[in-house]
Design an enzyme around this catalytic site. Structure first.
Site, mmCIF file in Angstrom:
data_model
loop_
_atom_site.group_PDB
_atom_site.id
_atom_site.type_symbol
_atom_site.label_atom_id
_atom_site.label_comp_id
_atom_site.label_asym_id
_atom_site.label_seq_id
_atom_site.Cartn_x
_atom_site.Cartn_y
_atom_site.Cartn_z
ATOM 1 C CE LYS A 124 9.724 60.781 -10.441
ATOM 2 N NZ LYS A 124 10.836 61.036 -11.378
ATOM 3 C CG HIS A 140 6.496 64.509 -19.167
ATOM 4 N ND1 HIS A 140 6.857 64.870 -17.880
ATOM 5 C CD2 HIS A 140 7.506 64.920 -19.969
ATOM 6 C CE1 HIS A 140 8.048 65.456 -17.908
ATOM 7 N NE2 HIS A 140 8.451 65.502 -19.161
ATOM 8 C CG HIS A 178 11.691 68.861 -10.173
ATOM 9 N ND1 HIS A 178 11.717 69.785 -11.193
ATOM 10 C CD2 HIS A 178 10.993 67.796 -10.654
ATOM 11 C CE1 HIS A 178 11.071 69.299 -12.246
ATOM 12 N NE2 HIS A 178 10.626 68.095 -11.935
ATOM 13 C CE1 TYR A 213 9.076 70.655 -17.643
ATOM 14 C CE2 TYR A 213 10.407 70.368 -15.678
ATOM 15 C CZ TYR A 213 9.495 69.887 -16.593
ATOM 16 O OH TYR A 213 9.015 68.611 -16.454
#
Length: 294
Positions: A167, A234, A260, A269
């Protein structure tokens, strides 16, 4: 707007390598909060608590993101000596996160691989491709978009890593298991020549789509005797993260592997088995060991 925001964003870029999109989002959230309550550097707890009413209409995920930006901002101010205390505990608390994807058990993951490996045994290109896709989703925790858009040049030659563009254009190195490297080597030989993409579309233009990847995985699940509703790219990424944590992986390492920008995202998680965590503390904590020896 506060010059402290500029300094904070500069720190994120220089020390944490935050992507341009991440910096833009943080700036928007911080400046929006400043428009609502005034100079953030002098805001007090009641000011931050009032943001609950300002942000009442936001989705829980948006509220969590804004609160995360403010918490990090105030941590920065305290670390830099620009504030004596952190008022961020007064921020509104987001509603409970949306439910996590249904977790695949180890047995279900094994069933997927057994079926995929059996189908790929005859070197049929579509079957070998699916095995390589599965290995990278579960073995390296890639996002679906990252996976299908991989260039051929990302395939490792000597080092067991892939260079992945995530990203915001941020690049990271992810490990590739021996199994995955073997599956990739088989696929590279069989894939159509001429494309610079690792997983080109059948039409020869562009790459395999996320939708097609989703369809392929669900069809594989059905053939493996698993409810197709439980499977998605996912869900496999989620299984990668959760199973690594169950095996004792460090949360910061997992943050890097998943790409992340914020550790708060990785923390979703951490719903590992509570009994295992209790056993870990009892076995590894220094005071527990001292009590046993005494």
């Amino acid at each position: 707007m506060s010059a402290a925001i500029d300094s904070f964003l500069a720190m994120l870029a220089a020390e944490r390598g935050a992507a341009a999109n991440t910096l833009t989002a943080y700036r928007r959230d911080l400046e929006g909060a400043e428009e609502a309550i005034g100079d953030l550097t002098v805001a007090e707890s009641p000011d931050l608590a009032s943001l609950g009413a300002v942000w009442a209409s936001l989705a829980a995920s948006s509220l969590a993101r804004k609160c995360s930006a403010l918490r990090q901002f105030y941590g920065f101010l305290v670390d830099e000596g620009l504030r004596a205390e952190d008022p961020s505990p007064a921020l509104p608390r987001p509603r409970a996160r949306r439910p996590l994807p249904r977790l695949l058990g180890h047995g279900e993951v094994e069933a997927l691989f057994v079926r995929a490996e059996a189908e790929a045994a005859g070197d049929r290109p579509e079957a070998v491709r699916l095995l390589a896709l599965l290995e990278l989703l579960y073995g390296s925790g890639l996002r679906a978009t990252e996976l299908v858009s991989l260039p051929l040049s990302a395939v490792p030659r000597d080092a067991p890593f892939l260079t992945v563009t995530g990203k915001g254009g941020a690049q990271r190195m992810v490990p590739v298991s021996t199994r995955a490297r073997a599956a990739l080597a088989r696929w590279v030989v069989l894939r159509a020549e001429g494309s610079k993409l690792l997983f080109p579309s059948r039409a020869g233009k562009g790459h395999l789509t996320r939708v097609r990847l989703f369809q392929l995985l669900r069809a594989l699940a059905a053939r493996a005797g698993i409810d197709p509703e439980k499977i998605s790219p996912h869900v496999l990424r989620h299984a990668f993260a959760t199973h690594l944590l169950e095996g004792g992986a460090d949360l910061r390492v997992l943050q890097t592997l998943l790409g992340h920008a914020d550790i708060a995202t990785t923390q979703i998680y951490t719903h590992v088995d509570s009994a295992r965590l209790v056993a870990l503390v009892n076995a590894r904590h220094p005071l527990a060991q001292r009590g046993t020896s005494g």
